[in-house]
Design a protein around this motif. Structure first.
Motif, short mmCIF file in Angstrom:
data_model
loop_
_atom_site.label_atom_id
_atom_site.label_comp_id
_atom_site.label_asym_id
_atom_site.label_seq_id
_atom_site.Cartn_x
_atom_site.Cartn_y
_atom_site.Cartn_z
N LEU A 1 13.73 18.65 50.17
CA LEU A 1 14.39 19.14 48.96
C LEU A 1 15.84 19.47 49.26
CD1 LEU A 1 11.63 21.59 47.63
CD2 LEU A 1 11.92 19.15 47.15
N ALA A 2 16.75 18.82 48.53
CA ALA A 2 18.17 19.18 48.68
C ALA A 2 18.34 20.63 48.23
CB ALA A 2 19.01 18.26 47.80
N PRO A 3 19.04 21.45 49.02
CA PRO A 3 19.15 22.86 48.64
C PRO A 3 20.02 23.07 47.40
CG PRO A 3 20.35 22.41 50.68
CD PRO A 3 19.66 21.14 50.30
N VAL A 4 19.63 24.07 46.62
CA VAL A 4 20.44 24.46 45.46
C VAL A 4 21.57 25.37 45.96
CG1 VAL A 4 20.44 25.75 43.30
CG2 VAL A 4 18.47 24.34 43.91
N LYS A 5 22.79 25.05 45.54
CA LYS A 5 23.92 25.93 45.89
C LYS A 5 23.93 27.09 44.90
CE LYS A 5 26.48 21.94 47.58
NZ LYS A 5 27.47 20.91 47.21
N ALA A 6 23.04 28.03 45.16
CA ALA A 6 22.83 29.11 44.20
C ALA A 6 23.75 30.27 44.51
CB ALA A 6 21.36 29.55 44.25
N SER A 7 24.88 30.24 43.87
CA SER A 7 25.86 31.29 44.11
C SER A 7 26.45 31.67 42.76
CB SER A 7 26.92 30.74 45.07
OG SER A 7 28.08 31.50 45.00
N GLN A 21 17.94 34.09 27.60
CA GLN A 21 19.25 33.87 28.23
C GLN A 21 19.11 32.90 29.39
OE1 GLN A 21 21.90 37.24 28.93
NE2 GLN A 21 22.27 36.55 31.03
N THR A 22 19.98 31.91 29.41
CA THR A 22 20.00 30.97 30.53
C THR A 22 21.42 30.92 31.10
OG1 THR A 22 20.41 29.18 28.96
CG2 THR A 22 18.16 29.42 29.73
N ALA A 23 21.51 30.53 32.36
CA ALA A 23 22.82 30.30 32.98
C ALA A 23 22.82 28.88 33.53
CB ALA A 23 23.05 31.29 34.11
N ARG A 24 23.98 28.28 33.53
CA ARG A 24 24.10 26.93 34.08
C ARG A 24 24.95 26.96 35.33
NH1 ARG A 24 26.02 22.46 29.83
NH2 ARG A 24 24.96 23.58 28.18
N LEU A 25 24.43 26.33 36.37
CA LEU A 25 25.21 26.18 37.60
C LEU A 25 25.84 24.79 37.63
CD1 LEU A 25 22.65 27.65 40.18
CD2 LEU A 25 24.70 28.78 39.31
N ILE A 26 26.91 24.63 38.38
CA ILE A 26 27.57 23.32 38.52
C ILE A 26 26.50 22.26 38.85
CG2 ILE A 26 29.18 21.99 39.97
CD1 ILE A 26 30.79 24.59 40.33
N PRO A 27 26.54 21.11 38.16
CA PRO A 27 25.51 20.10 38.41
C PRO A 27 25.42 19.69 39.88
CG PRO A 27 26.87 19.48 36.52
CD PRO A 27 27.52 20.68 37.14
N GLN A 28 24.21 19.43 40.31
CA GLN A 28 23.96 18.88 41.65
C GLN A 28 23.02 17.69 41.49
OE1 GLN A 28 23.25 23.02 43.80
NE2 GLN A 28 23.24 21.35 45.28
N PRO A 29 23.56 16.49 41.35
CA PRO A 29 22.71 15.33 41.11
C PRO A 29 21.65 15.13 42.18
CG PRO A 29 25.04 14.77 40.84
CD PRO A 29 24.99 16.15 41.41
N GLU A 30 21.92 15.64 43.40
CA GLU A 30 20.94 15.46 44.48
C GLU A 30 19.72 16.38 44.30
OE1 GLU A 30 23.75 17.02 44.61
OE2 GLU A 30 23.78 18.69 46.04
N VAL A 31 19.83 17.39 43.44
CA VAL A 31 18.69 18.27 43.18
C VAL A 31 17.90 17.67 42.02
CG1 VAL A 31 17.97 20.58 42.47
CG2 VAL A 31 19.90 20.31 44.03
N THR A 32 16.80 17.06 42.34
CA THR A 32 16.03 16.31 41.34
C THR A 32 14.71 17.00 40.98
OG1 THR A 32 15.04 15.05 43.13
CG2 THR A 32 16.98 14.07 42.07
N TYR A 33 14.48 18.15 41.54
CA TYR A 33 13.20 18.83 41.34
C TYR A 33 13.42 20.15 40.60
CZ TYR A 33 15.17 21.52 45.15
OH TYR A 33 16.04 22.29 45.89
#
Ligand code: FAD
Length: 393
Positions: free
Chosen positions: A50-56, A330-342
């Motif tokens: 799994l490509a890691p999510v850049k969760a910041s 309420q939702t938040a959107r993080l910068i897209p990461q096309p490598e995160v497919t899951y």
């Protein structure tokens, strides 16, 4: 037992049935084929990388709040005469508006056609308005959409974007009366969505996701705060539509939560999808007028004799329908990461890997039922992102 599931089921029983490693099976009646690891089920899956999510928190591009238009009895799809107009209501789809839209629109259009309509006015340009308008065009009617707001400014654009056809769709007491109609809507929508796979920009796509828990299935402690009603649950009626979820062997994924369940579901890339719907509608000759209505009597000024009311939560004010209860989300959107497919979900947070950004949502917040406050609370979304980050720590 029902109460144990309440928190999880409010996220959508169908998704819950697919996703939950945390709270479902100890109390739900699960068909045997939906649980357990079988060699066939795991074949070819291996342990995923799994490509890691850049969760910041500094990667949050937007925080969005909307109110789900919940009605205890389920969506209102019925004909009302208002003066000289035949008004077909099509609102009140709770947390299931995108998922049920094509099926609900089909039922609304049937009622509109029974009035002998030669042209149609649709009030509202969210998920329900757009899909009903396109269905009417396909039936050969010229259509004008009237709405005070258009995408991307409608509530529908703030949804998570998953196939959740029974999320907050009615309360438990009304479920038996709604069940058959719900199934018709869900199956009709499902068929429509299959025709949109593989289109440019992937408006609709299949994803796999992982539900993580510290507990084996059915052994998680119940949510101690019950501030939402028991919702109707229908997932067993459409269990044949989606692949069965699979319990992976404990420790399969490199997360601190030991128990993992893999689910497979449909995802709506809402930015692309809504753009496609608006473009398709206009290309087929549809017209859109920005217009606000303050009273049902305002509709009498429109040229069309038959109208569809797809104003969502707006129906509460416009038609004085207090059966429409706001359920804040309420939702938040993080910068897209096309490598995160899951996709990922824990009992606390969910992440949906949309192409317009990774959607992050707190799942175990309270005080959202009958809450019409659309002010974003940044601290809540930052906490959700940090909770996601902790999975990858
Ligand atoms: C956090 C969250 C996550 C969600 N996730 C999902 C999901 O994953 N899958 C899913 O299927 N559903 C999901 N939903 C539910 C879904 O978003 C709603 O059910 C759906 O958006 C309702 O669509 P609608 O077209 O009825 O209403 P809206 O999108 O609110 O559209 C209403 C339209 O009517 C217009 N209007 C309203 N009042 C007036 C007026 N007086 N005059 C003129 N125009 C008016 C508005 O401007 C707008 O154009 C989610 C909801 C939330 C809050």
């Amino acid at each position: 037992m029902k109460h144990d599931r309440r928190h999880f089921l409010r996220q959508g029983a169908t998704l819950a049935a697919m996703a939950s490693a945390a709270t479902l099976s100890g109390c739900a009646v699960q068909p045997p084929r939906r649980s357990g690891v079988t060699p066939a089920a795991l074949m070819g899956s291996g342990v995923p990388t799994l490509a890691p999510v850049k969760a910041s928190p500094d990667r949050i591009t937007g925080i969005y709040v909307c109110t789900r238009p919940f009605r205890a009895a389920g969506p209102r799809i019925e004909l009302e005469k208002i003066g000289s107009k035949a008004v077909v209501h099509n609102y009140g789809h709770g947390g299931s508006g995108w998922s049920l839209s094509w099926g609900s629109g089909t039922l609304a259009l049937e009622l509109a056609m029974q009035t002998g309509a030669r042209e149609l006015g649709v009030i509202g340009c969210g998920a329900l308005g757009l899909t009903t308008a396109i269905l009417a065009q396909r039936a050969g009617l010229p259509v004008t959409i009237y709405a005070k707001q258009l995408p991307p400014d409608v509530f529908s654009m703030r949804a998570s974007g998953l196939w959740t056809p029974d999320s907050r769709i009615c309360d438990d007491a009304h479920a038996p009366a709604l069940a058959d109609r719900w199934e018709t809507m869900a199956r009709t929508s499902w068929r429509n969505y299959q025709s949109m796979l593989g289109l440019p920009g992937n408006p609709i796509q299949w994803i796999e996701g992982y539900s993580l828990s510290d507990y084996p299935r059915g052994q998680a402690p119940p949510d101690p705060v019950n501030d939402e009603p028991d919702y109707g649950e229908f997932h067993e009626r459409v269990a044949d539509l989606t692949p069965h979820s699979v319990d992976l062997p404990p420790g399969s994924l490199p997360f601190k939560q030991h128990y993992t369940r893999r689910y497979t579901t449909l995802m709506f890339n809402i930015s692309t999808y809504a753009h496609m719907l608006v473009t398709d509608f206009l290309t087929a000759g549809g017209k859109i007028q920005v217009r606000e209505f303050h009273h049902p009597g305002d509709l009498l000024a429109l040229p069309e004799a038959t109208l569809v009311n797809a104003t969502g939560y707006g129906a509460r004010a416009l038609f004085g329908d207090e059966s429409v209860i706001p359920v804040r989300g309420q939702t938040a959107r993080l910068i897209p990461q096309p490598e995160v497919t899951y996709g990922l979900r824990t009992p606390h947070v969910s992440m949906v890997p949309r192409s317009d950004g990774l959607m992050v949502q707190v799942l175990d917040d309270h005080g959202q039922f009958n809450n019409a406050d659309t002010t974003p609370v940044r601290a809540v979304s930052e906490e959700a992102v940090r909770s996601l980050a902790s999975l990858f720590a």
